[in-house]
Scaffold this motif. Structure first.
Motif, PDB file in Angstrom:
ATOM      1  N   ILE A  18       0.839  -1.204   0.000  1.00 49.32           N
ATOM      2  CA  ILE A  18       0.000   0.000   0.000  1.00 49.32           C
ATOM      3  C   ILE A  18       0.878   1.259   0.000  1.00 49.32           C
ATOM      4  N   GLY A  19       1.933   1.261   0.832  1.00 48.18           N
ATOM      5  CA  GLY A  19       2.835   2.416   0.845  1.00 48.18           C
ATOM      6  C   GLY A  19       3.505   2.602  -0.510  1.00 48.18           C
ATOM      7  N   ARG A  39      10.491   0.694   8.347  1.00 50.35           N
ATOM      8  CA  ARG A  39      11.268   0.360   9.549  1.00 50.35           C
ATOM      9  C   ARG A  39      12.206  -0.826   9.336  1.00 50.35           C
ATOM     10  N   GLY A  40      11.827  -1.746   8.393  1.00 51.95           N
ATOM     11  CA  GLY A  40      12.705  -2.873   8.054  1.00 51.95           C
ATOM     12  C   GLY A  40      13.082  -2.754   6.579  1.00 51.95           C
ATOM     13  N   ALA A  50       1.796 -12.832   1.490  1.00 52.56           N
ATOM     14  CA  ALA A  50       0.431 -12.946   0.952  1.00 52.56           C
ATOM     15  C   ALA A  50       0.365 -14.056  -0.087  1.00 52.56           C
ATOM     16  N   ALA A  51      -0.827 -14.635  -0.211  1.00 48.54           N
ATOM     17  CA  ALA A  51      -1.001 -15.722  -1.177  1.00 48.54           C
ATOM     18  C   ALA A  51      -1.019 -15.200  -2.615  1.00 48.54           C
ATOM     19  N   GLY A  52      -1.518 -13.980  -2.802  1.00 45.30           N
ATOM     20  CA  GLY A  52      -1.450 -13.365  -4.125  1.00 45.30           C
ATOM     21  C   GLY A  52      -2.679 -13.518  -4.996  1.00 45.30           C
ATOM     22  N   VAL A 177       9.691   5.259  11.955  1.00 48.09           N
ATOM     23  CA  VAL A 177       9.198   6.560  12.425  1.00 48.09           C
ATOM     24  C   VAL A 177       8.885   6.420  13.905  1.00 48.09           C
ATOM     25  N   LEU A 318       1.874 -22.113   6.154  1.00 50.60           N
ATOM     26  CA  LEU A 318       2.356 -20.777   6.517  1.00 50.60           C
ATOM     27  C   LEU A 318       1.326 -20.074   7.381  1.00 50.60           C
ATOM     28  N   GLY A 351      -5.306  -7.035   0.479  1.00 49.26           N
ATOM     29  CA  GLY A 351      -4.471  -5.868   0.180  1.00 49.26           C
ATOM     30  C   GLY A 351      -3.721  -5.968  -1.129  1.00 49.26           C
TER      31      GLY A 351
HETATM   32  C1  LIG Z   1      -1.459 -15.523   5.052  1.00 49.37           C
HETATM   33  C2  LIG Z   1      -1.930 -14.347   4.261  1.00 49.37           C
HETATM   34  C3  LIG Z   1      -2.395 -14.527   2.966  1.00 49.37           C
HETATM   35  C4  LIG Z   1      -2.816 -13.434   2.229  1.00 49.37           C
HETATM   36  N1  LIG Z   1      -3.272 -13.614   0.949  1.00 49.37           N
HETATM   37  C5  LIG Z   1      -3.704 -12.569   0.218  1.00 49.37           C
HETATM   38  C6  LIG Z   1      -4.188 -12.748  -1.108  1.00 49.37           C
HETATM   39  O1  LIG Z   1      -4.231 -13.853  -1.622  1.00 49.37           O
HETATM   40  N2  LIG Z   1      -4.643 -11.665  -1.787  1.00 49.37           N
HETATM   41  C7  LIG Z   1      -4.623 -10.426  -1.245  1.00 49.37           C
HETATM   42  O2  LIG Z   1      -5.067  -9.496  -1.898  1.00 49.37           O
HETATM   43  N3  LIG Z   1      -4.149 -10.225   0.006  1.00 49.37           N
HETATM   44  C8  LIG Z   1      -3.689 -11.257   0.744  1.00 49.37           C
HETATM   45  N4  LIG Z   1      -3.230 -11.053   2.013  1.00 49.37           N
HETATM   46  C9  LIG Z   1      -3.243  -9.719   2.561  1.00 49.37           C
HETATM   47  C10 LIG Z   1      -2.041  -8.883   2.189  1.00 49.37           C
HETATM   48  O3  LIG Z   1      -0.867  -9.548   2.531  1.00 49.37           O
HETATM   49  C11 LIG Z   1      -2.113  -7.565   2.939  1.00 49.37           C
HETATM   50  O4  LIG Z   1      -3.414  -7.021   2.874  1.00 49.37           O
HETATM   51  C12 LIG Z   1      -1.153  -6.552   2.380  1.00 49.37           C
HETATM   52  O5  LIG Z   1       0.118  -7.090   2.271  1.00 49.37           O
HETATM   53  C13 LIG Z   1      -1.145  -5.329   3.279  1.00 49.37           C
HETATM   54  O6  LIG Z   1      -0.197  -4.442   2.821  1.00 49.37           O
HETATM   55  P1  LIG Z   1       0.184  -3.160   3.671  1.00 49.37           P
HETATM   56  O7  LIG Z   1       1.115  -2.384   2.839  1.00 49.37           O
HETATM   57  O8  LIG Z   1      -1.055  -2.521   4.149  1.00 49.37           O
HETATM   58  O9  LIG Z   1       0.876  -3.737   4.989  1.00 49.37           O
HETATM   59  P2  LIG Z   1       2.318  -4.339   5.242  1.00 49.37           P
HETATM   60  O10 LIG Z   1       2.790  -5.155   4.109  1.00 49.37           O
HETATM   61  O11 LIG Z   1       2.288  -4.995   6.557  1.00 49.37           O
HETATM   62  O12 LIG Z   1       3.221  -3.054   5.281  1.00 49.37           O
HETATM   63  C14 LIG Z   1       3.293  -2.204   6.401  1.00 49.37           C
HETATM   64  C15 LIG Z   1       4.725  -1.781   6.568  1.00 49.37           C
HETATM   65  O13 LIG Z   1       4.843  -0.745   7.531  1.00 49.37           O
HETATM   66  C16 LIG Z   1       6.098  -0.884   8.150  1.00 49.37           C
HETATM   67  N5  LIG Z   1       6.102  -0.125   9.403  1.00 49.37           N
HETATM   68  C17 LIG Z   1       5.409  -0.381  10.528  1.00 49.37           C
HETATM   69  N6  LIG Z   1       5.674   0.537  11.466  1.00 49.37           N
HETATM   70  C18 LIG Z   1       6.532   1.427  10.925  1.00 49.37           C
HETATM   71  C19 LIG Z   1       7.175   2.607  11.411  1.00 49.37           C
HETATM   72  N7  LIG Z   1       6.947   3.060  12.652  1.00 49.37           N
HETATM   73  N8  LIG Z   1       8.014   3.259  10.587  1.00 49.37           N
HETATM   74  C20 LIG Z   1       8.262   2.807   9.332  1.00 49.37           C
HETATM   75  N9  LIG Z   1       7.680   1.693   8.825  1.00 49.37           N
HETATM   76  C21 LIG Z   1       6.818   1.010   9.614  1.00 49.37           C
HETATM   77  C22 LIG Z   1       6.204  -2.383   8.363  1.00 49.37           C
HETATM   78  O14 LIG Z   1       7.519  -2.794   8.562  1.00 49.37           O
HETATM   79  C23 LIG Z   1       5.602  -2.918   7.060  1.00 49.37           C
HETATM   80  O15 LIG Z   1       6.570  -3.212   6.089  1.00 49.37           O
HETATM   81  C24 LIG Z   1      -2.792 -12.147   2.785  1.00 49.37           C
HETATM   82  C25 LIG Z   1      -2.345 -11.966   4.092  1.00 49.37           C
HETATM   83  C26 LIG Z   1      -1.936 -13.057   4.830  1.00 49.37           C
HETATM   84  C27 LIG Z   1      -1.496 -12.860   6.234  1.00 49.37           C
END
Ligand SMILES: Cc1cc2nc3c(=O)[nH]c(=O)nc-3n(C[C@H](O)[C@H](O)[C@H](O)COP(=O)(O)OP(=O)(O)OC[C@H]3O[C@@H](n4cnc5c(N)ncnc54)[C@H](O)[C@@H]3O)c2cc1C
Length: 814
Positions: A18-19, A39-40, A50-52, A177, A318, A351
């Motif tokens: 998302i970012g 942060r990482g 994610a499964a994708g 942050v 997983l 996501g």
């Molecule tokens: C098992 C599993 C299967 C999935 N399968 C699917 C699928 O098939 N299809 C689908 O659409 N979605 C799937 N998803 C969902 C998908 O993985 C998430 O919705 C998506 O990755 C969310 O992205 P994000 O960018 O919001 O969060 P994240 O990927 O979690 O990114 C957030 C980031 O913020 C960073 N962060 C946190 N705090 C700070 C800080 N203070 N300063 C700087 N950085 C910080 C973290 O390190 C992290 O990298 C699945 C999820 C799981 C758990």
């Protein structure tokens, strides 16, 4: 690590999909002074595991459009960036194994048609051809979406990051942050161990960390971490790379092809939360222990569907945590608490599917200051104070997670965290058979069970168990008198020397009236779209009382505060809890009210669209002569502690007139007959009053400027390209729920924004916009032949230019 800049236009927190997508789209909009702080390493949160699967259909047209855009973007991203994404448009198959599920699938197919998404129903044998490994013995049918697909989440995210970098965005990893600077209600910058960055905009894309990041700025982001598991098998003969994704909701499981084998995951009825006491520090590229016991029912269900899994080796089970929300929708937009602080988080395991569209919408929202379209179902302003409690949020989130694959029944209510916010009449109404629903934490009577009957919904796609009781309540309001507990209405007081001038700027209707006037008005955005739909009552020269829908408390409050001209002296105060609201409605409402008050409530002294103070048995209250049901009536706004005695007095006085308690389902039926619009369904930011048939409530005839006026003038000059129309269906077996496709002369021209049943006219009623690129006027509307598609069947219907029930020809809601 590259040196941290001291200034950036926008800082995006979080390098997940998302970012990265938000940075990519901001950069495409010319915002190249953007820094992403992670942060990482990129993708190290939920994204990498994610499964994708990438599905597209949602219950909201605009959210579906966002997901459709994701698919278009993913198909083109490799060409744009040179980075492979693993995108494959193999299509998606969804199964139905019982009649109710089949009806749901048919309704979804019609919704897809309404939203311009291809979705075909197929029989068991065709489904088997598409997915040869599956057992179809129990299949009633299936649906196929040819444009769904799958991608590699990490590659996709890296591609978005690369595309953003190519356009000037900077990415800094290993840089958490630690603090966010807010001054005068506006975000000013962020602090990290490597230094501080001043900025105009902060975007919280922190996934399951988004709640903690929000807290740094005093912003509520109600996400909860929940464990989610999938297994990956060894390669299986007969699994082609082109295999569609498969969802088997009756067995709570989903599948996709993965390196010649199968990936299979599911939504357990009893999900397991994670990190209840906080996410451990240093959780990066983190996975949780596999929980075979919890996964076993999924595995058994999957084996019955795909027997080949019995002999295939399991490569891994997983277990990954993900951010879920209490209503299953993600969270987008500018926080109501802090200007310039945006959120894109809580993606509920879709996501990857949402990433492209959500990132674009968020970037456009940031760049323009307004959302690019009506995004109410995912808007951060849909939450309220109750969502500040992590335990409440967790309980409701787990319930919603557990229902991910259950049939989504019409009018379904949820159970957890109830009762929470109750009106002073709650016990009285419960004793009288109220079956409550919940909205923004409030318990509200939906309907009243007859004596001896159970006050419980039995869900159905046909007429449900409450159909007759609601009809009786409806008739009481039309023919006698009914009392509705509307205490959950959101209520505000706007106070100050310049309150009139401030409201005149944000209201489309003329509110600069004498004290005692009640005005029904919309508040518009710059595009003329309807942001709020409410009543404004003038109590004094410097005091206005504003009443809006229960669910819109945060949204409307934030809209009003954000748009009050800064130089004017006017303060908005939320007074929701100070007043209970009893709506006394029906042709005998005056008889009942006059019996309990010494104030003259005749039409001459208390005409329509006025308000005044009354006393009922010693209880002081403000009475508003308004209606949302199309009958004579008053909303009585009673200081909370007097509500019980006022209710008792009205019920006693109403007894000779056959007064009845009535609930929200009766209100819905009554308002559909009378043509009153519902915000969030029939009207919203994408629709102007001219398109919605509400031009009469706009002060265009006066030379007074107000927010949205220029857009309306232009639209009045050029004509509208869509108009809200009313439809009725004669066939009593046809149940309208909303999202049914509207056909004009055989062509799809829109979909129903509301659907229900009118007991007085004895017909199903729907509202929806009829669209036409070269304009829509009365002649265009009246000259067509109309049909509705309901659960894939076309049914004849009638279009009405006027409300189907309108004996007095009144058109005023207020
Ligand atoms: C098992 C599993 C299967 C999935 N399968 C699917 C699928 O098939 N299809 C689908 O659409 N979605 C799937 N998803 C969902 C998908 O993985 C998430 O919705 C998506 O990755 C969310 O992205 P994000 O960018 O919001 O969060 P994240 O990927 O979690 O990114 C957030 C980031 O913020 C960073 N962060 C946190 N705090 C700070 C800080 N203070 N300063 C700087 N950085 C910080 C973290 O390190 C992290 O990298 C699945 C999820 C799981 C758990």
């Amino acid at each position: 690590m590259p040196a941290l800049p001291t200034h950036a236009r926008a800082v995006v927190i979080g390098g997940g999909i998302i970012g990265c997508s938000t940075a990519y789209h901001l950069a495409k909009l010319g915002w190249n002074d953007v820094v992403v702080l992670e942060r990482g390493k990129l993708t190290c949160g939920s994204t990498f595991h994610a499964a994708g699967l990438v599905g597209q259909l949602r219950t909201s047209a605009n959210v579906t459009q966002l997901l459709k855009y994701s698919v278009e973007l993913y198909a083109a991203l490799e060409e744009d960036t040179g980075q492979a994404t693993g995108w494959k448009m193999n299509g998606g198959l969804r199964l139905a194994c019982n009649p109710a599920r089949m009806i749901e699938l048919k309704r979804q197919a019609t919704t897809a048609r309404s939203f311009g998404l291809e979705m075909h129903l197929v029989g068991p044998s065709e489904a088997k051809t598409l997915w040869p490994l599956m057992n179809v013995d129990d299949l009633v049918g299936a649906a196929f979406l040819p444009t769904d697909g799958q991608a590699n989440p990490s590659d996709l995210t890296q591609a978005l990051a690369k595309g953003a970098r190519m356009r000037g965005a900077r990415f800094v990893e290993d840089c958490p942050v630690r603090a966010i600077r807010v001054e005068d209600g506006r975000v000013r910058g962020v602090a990290t161990a490597e230094g501080d960055i001043e900025c105009e905009v902060v975007v919280n894309c922190g996934g399951q960390w988004a709640r903690d990041i929000g807290a740094l700025a005093g912003v509520l982001v109600p996400v909860t971490s929940v464990q989610h598991q999938y297994m990956i098998s060894e390669p299986i003969a007969g699994v082609p790379r082109t295999l569609p994704t498969l969802r088997d909701p009756d067995r709570r499981t989903y599948f996709k092809e993965e390196v010649g084998g199968l990936l299979m995951g599911g939504y357990e009825p009893e999900p397991i939360p994670w990190a209840v006491d906080g996410i451990p520090a240093g959780f990066q590229f983190g996975l949780l222990d596999s929980n075979w016991e919890h996964f076993e029912p999924m595995m058994e269900a999957a084996l019955a569907r795909v027997p080949a899994l019995e002999t295939a080796g399991v490569r891994t089970l997983l277990n990954g945590p993900e951010a879920f929300t209490p209503d299953g929708n993600f969270i987008l937009g500018e926080a109501p608490e802090v200007r310039g602080f945006f959120v894109g988080a809580g993606f509920n395991a879709f996501g990857i599917a949402s990433g492209g569209g959500a990132g674009r919408a968020l970037a456009e929202w940031i760049a323009a200051g307004d959302p690019p379209m009506d995004l109410w179902p995912v808007d951060i302003r849909r939450f309220g104070a109750l969502h500040r409690d992590p335990q409440w949020v967790r309980n409701r989130t787990l319930e919603i997670y557990g229902k991910h694959y259950t049939v989504a029944w019409p009018h379904e209510e949820h159970e957890s965290g109830r009762p929470l916010r109750v009106s002073p009449l709650y016990e009285r109404l419960a004793e009288r058979g109220a079956c409550f629903g919940s909205k923004l934490g409030w318990e509200r009577p939906n309907w009243f069970a007859p004596a001896g009957g159970a006050a419980r919904d039995t869900y159905s796609f046909e007429r449900a168990n409450w159909f007759e009781p609601v009809g009786n309540e409806h008739r009481a309001a039309r023919e006698r008198v009914a009392l509705f507990d509307s205490s959950s209405f959101a209520k505000f007081m706007l106070v100050g020397r310049d309150a009139e001038a401030a409201l005149s700027w944000i209201c489309a209707n003329d509110v600069a009236k004498a004290s005692g006037a009640v005005v029904y008005t919309q508040m518009l955005n710059r595009r003329g779209g309807i942001e709020c739909d409410l009543t404004v009552s003038r109590l004094a020269a410097d005091r206005f009382y504003i009443v809006t829908g229960t669910a819109f408390a945060t949204h409307d409050g934030a809209w009003i505060r954000a748009n009050l001209p800064a130089q004017l002296e006017a303060k908005l105060v939320d007074v929701t809890s100070a007043y209970a609201t009893l709506a006394l409605m029906g042709p005998r409402a005056r008889d009942v009210l006059q019996a309990v008050t010494s104030t003259d409530v005749s039409n001459r002294t208390f005409p329509f669209a006025t308000c005044g103070e009354l006393s009922i048995g010693g209880a002081p209250l403000q009475a508003l002569r308004v209606t949302y049901v199309g009958e004579l009536g008053w909303e009585l706004h009673v200081p909370t502690e007097y509500a019980g005695s006022v209710y008792d007095a009205l019920m006693r006085a109403g007894s000779p007139y056959g007064i009845a308690n009535a609930g929200y389902r009766a209100i819905e039926s009554l308002r559909l007959e009378k043509g009153y619009r519902a915000w969030g369904a029939d009207i919203g930011p994408d629709h102007t009053p001219l398109e919605a048939g509400l031009g009469w409530a706009v002060k265009l005839a006066r030379e007074v400027s107000f927010l949205g006026r220029e857009a309306l003038l232009a639209q009045r000059r050029d004509g509208v390209k869509k108009r809200l129309a009313c439809f009725t269906v004669d066939d009593p077996d046809v149940v309208l729920l909303g999202r049914e496709t509207i056909y004009r002369n055989g062509d799809p021209v829109g979909w129903l924004t509301s659907g229900g049943y009118g007991y007085t006219i004895g017909k199903s009623i729907g509202y929806g916009y009829v669209r036409n690129a070269s304009g829509v006027d009365d002649a265009h509307l009246s000259s067509g032949d109309y049909e509705l598609e309901v659960a894939t069947e076309r049914v004849p219907c009638r279009l009405h230019l006027r409300p189907p029930y309108d004996p007095r020809g009144e058109r005023v809601r207020a």
